[in-house]
Design a protein around this motif. Structure first.
Motif, short mmCIF file in Angstrom:
data_model
loop_
_atom_site.label_atom_id
_atom_site.label_comp_id
_atom_site.label_asym_id
_atom_site.label_seq_id
_atom_site.Cartn_x
_atom_site.Cartn_y
_atom_site.Cartn_z
N ARG A 1 39.62 21.71 34.52
CA ARG A 1 38.85 22.83 35.07
C ARG A 1 37.37 22.66 34.72
O ARG A 1 36.85 21.58 34.87
CB ARG A 1 39.41 24.14 34.50
CG ARG A 1 40.87 24.37 34.83
CD ARG A 1 41.41 25.57 34.08
NE ARG A 1 40.50 26.70 34.12
CZ ARG A 1 40.61 27.74 34.95
NH1 ARG A 1 41.64 27.80 35.77
NH2 ARG A 1 39.73 28.72 34.93
N ASP B 1 36.08 30.39 31.11
CA ASP B 1 36.87 29.41 31.85
C ASP B 1 38.31 29.51 31.32
O ASP B 1 39.11 30.28 31.83
CB ASP B 1 36.26 28.01 31.65
CG ASP B 1 37.06 26.92 32.36
OD1 ASP B 1 37.72 27.23 33.35
OD2 ASP B 1 37.02 25.77 31.91
N TYR C 1 40.88 36.72 44.58
CA TYR C 1 40.84 36.33 45.99
C TYR C 1 39.66 37.08 46.60
O TYR C 1 39.56 38.30 46.45
CB TYR C 1 42.14 36.73 46.68
CG TYR C 1 43.27 35.77 46.39
CD1 TYR C 1 43.53 34.72 47.26
CD2 TYR C 1 44.03 35.88 45.23
CE1 TYR C 1 44.54 33.81 46.98
CE2 TYR C 1 45.04 34.97 44.95
CZ TYR C 1 45.30 33.94 45.84
OH TYR C 1 46.28 33.04 45.57
N PRO D 1 46.66 32.86 34.96
CA PRO D 1 45.41 32.68 35.69
C PRO D 1 44.96 33.98 36.34
O PRO D 1 45.73 34.61 37.05
CB PRO D 1 45.77 31.64 36.76
CG PRO D 1 47.25 31.71 36.91
CD PRO D 1 47.84 32.36 35.70
N ASP E 1 37.50 33.08 38.04
CA ASP E 1 38.60 32.13 37.89
C ASP E 1 38.78 31.84 36.39
O ASP E 1 38.19 30.92 35.84
CB ASP E 1 38.28 30.85 38.66
CG ASP E 1 39.39 29.82 38.57
OD1 ASP E 1 40.40 30.08 37.87
OD2 ASP E 1 39.26 28.75 39.18
N LEU F 1 41.48 31.27 33.13
CA LEU F 1 42.87 30.95 32.76
C LEU F 1 43.09 31.43 31.32
O LEU F 1 42.47 30.92 30.39
CB LEU F 1 43.13 29.45 32.85
CG LEU F 1 44.54 29.02 32.42
CD1 LEU F 1 45.60 29.65 33.32
CD2 LEU F 1 44.68 27.51 32.43
N ILE G 1 42.57 35.02 38.98
CA ILE G 1 41.70 34.51 40.04
C ILE G 1 41.45 35.63 41.03
O ILE G 1 42.39 36.31 41.44
CB ILE G 1 42.39 33.33 40.77
CG1 ILE G 1 42.56 32.17 39.79
CG2 ILE G 1 41.60 32.91 42.00
CD1 ILE G 1 43.45 31.07 40.30
N SER H 1 46.65 33.60 50.72
CA SER H 1 45.27 33.83 51.14
C SER H 1 45.22 34.22 52.62
O SER H 1 44.47 35.12 53.02
CB SER H 1 44.48 32.55 50.88
OG SER H 1 43.12 32.81 50.91
N LYS I 1 32.83 36.39 34.36
CA LYS I 1 32.70 35.04 34.90
C LYS I 1 32.19 34.02 33.88
O LYS I 1 32.17 32.83 34.14
CB LYS I 1 31.80 35.04 36.14
CG LYS I 1 32.56 35.53 37.37
CD LYS I 1 31.77 35.36 38.63
CE LYS I 1 30.87 36.55 38.87
NZ LYS I 1 30.08 36.43 40.11
N THR J 1 41.03 41.32 38.98
CA THR J 1 41.37 40.66 40.24
C THR J 1 41.85 41.66 41.29
O THR J 1 42.32 41.26 42.34
CB THR J 1 42.49 39.63 40.02
OG1 THR J 1 43.72 40.34 39.77
CG2 THR J 1 42.21 38.72 38.86
N GLU K 1 49.99 29.12 48.08
CA GLU K 1 48.73 29.77 47.73
C GLU K 1 47.86 30.00 48.98
O GLU K 1 47.26 31.07 49.14
CB GLU K 1 47.99 28.95 46.66
CG GLU K 1 48.68 29.10 45.31
CD GLU K 1 48.37 27.99 44.31
OE1 GLU K 1 48.89 28.08 43.17
OE2 GLU K 1 47.66 27.04 44.66
#
Ligand code: IPM
Ligand code: MG
Length: 360
Positions: free
Chosen positions: A183, A238, A111, A107, A129, A131, A109, A324, A235, A258, A320
């Motif tokens: 998702r 997915d 932050y 993944p 996000d 995967l 992602i 964060s 983006k 990321t 997770e």
């Protein structure tokens, strides 16, 4: 009944990041009364030094007996000169293959706190996000014949075989579609079917399996274009599903979106959902022993392990959220450092996540 986890710290920064990840695992295990038992084993260069092979029988036997495996990273210049079949990476490939961990989830992602650490503009990556579902036990990594041979004219030739059987494509396709259901319901299959027959079949089988998932939108993209799109308009993706080698390459590219490959965890699953969990990054020999390694990818791999194999989504979420929280506090290892944030070392980062877990 207690669940068993085999910890394989590996080489160079492997043991440093693992120390932090294990602290966090033990903390959530107590907090959520998970009854997790840890065992330790050798893989890669560490195993080669100790036992003469990169995947000792004992490690493999234990790996088969446990519920999940947590791996640091293997390989490095110390073993550059060893015979090819003894290289540390061979141990990693062998354990993936022996345990049939065909489904590799990576993944990517972003932050929001790290938008400034990405090499791309914040507006391109914010909210990212993706995967990546990488086939992990087939393709050119394992295809036979392979080797380096001497031709009649005396010149040497290196060769590998890129192949995928229908059943190999089918099972990774099902995994990707099943994950997409949870998702945004979009799967993009990456191939090179304008050139490689193996991926012409890949695309056909993807289409076939896609018929069982009318609720999922399936698209196809050539790998070169996929690389370009990833850095141009990431983006749009997915779930991306692809073969072993393309997945290796694209997941490194996605990692940088990321902010740092030091943030990217992974899960490698078999048909029953048993798995091995490891950061996507390597053993980083250049920074080993200096406290510069980012332990977050390994800590986030622990979260994936809790979610996918150990059945504790709650503990996973706590980890997770804690990651964060430390990012909110402005703590950064050198790979994700930017002006206005606080530089910390590997241990400080691990301790900060631990504190956040305990406070949660
Ligand atoms: C990865 C790594 C490995 C791979 C290496 C260390 C063999 O790059 O997990 O992405 O190529 O699969
Ligand atoms: Mg890689």
């Amino acid at each position: 009944m207690s669940k068993k986890v085999l910890v394989l710290p590996g080489d160079y920064i492997g043991p440093e990041i693992m120390t932090e990840a294990v602290k966090v695992l033990q903390a959530v295990s107590e907090k959520f009364e998970l009854d997790i038992e840890l065992e330790y084993g050798l893989l890669g260069g560490a195993a080669l030094d100790e036992c003469g092979v990169p995947l000792p029988d004992e490690t493999l036997a234990r790996a088969r007996a446990v519920d999940a495996i947590l791996l640091g990273a293997v390989g490095g210049p110390k073993w550059d000169k060893v015979e090819r079949h003894l290289r540390p990476e061979r141990g990693l490939l062998a354990i993936r293959s022996e345990l049939q961990l065909f489904g590799n989830l990576r993944p990517a992602i972003l932050y929001p706190q790290l938008a400034a650490a990405s090499s791309l503009k914040p507006e391109i990556v914010s909210g990212l996000d993706i995967l990546i579902v990488r086939e992990l036990t087939g393709g050119i990594y394992f295809g036979e014949p392979r080797g380096i041979r001497t031709l009649e004219n005396g010149e040497r030739e290196g060769f590998n075989t890129y192949k995928y059987s229908e059943s190999e494509v089918r099972r990774i396709a099902h995994l990707a579609f099943d994950l997409a259901r949870k998702r945004d319901k979009r799967v993009c299959s990456v191939d090179k079917s304008n050139v490689l027959e193996a991926t012409v079949l890949w695309r056909e089988v993807m289409e076939e399996v896609g018929k069982d998932y009318p609720d999922i939108e399936l698209s196809h993209i050539y790998v070169d274009n996929a690389a370009m799109q990833l850095v141009m308009q990431p983006k749009q993706f997915d779930v991306m599903v692809t073969g072993n080698m393309f997945g290796d390459i694209l997941s490194d590219a996605a990692a940088m979106l990321t902010g740092s490959i030091g943030m990217l965890p992974s899960a490698s699953l078999d048909q029953e959902g048993r798995g091995m969990y490891e950061p996507c990054h390597g053993s980083a020999p250049d920074i080993a022993g200096q406290g510069k390694a980012n332990p977050l990818a390994t800590i986030l791999s622990v979260a994936m392990m809790l979610r996918y194999t150990l059945g504790s989504a709650e503990a996973a979420q706590t980890i997770e959220d804690s990651v964060s929280a430390v990012l909110d506090q402005g703590l950064r290892t050198p790979d994700i450092f930017s002006d206005g944030t606080t530089l910390v070392n590997t241990t400080q980062m691990g301790e900060a996540v631990l504190a956040a877990v305990l406070a949660a």
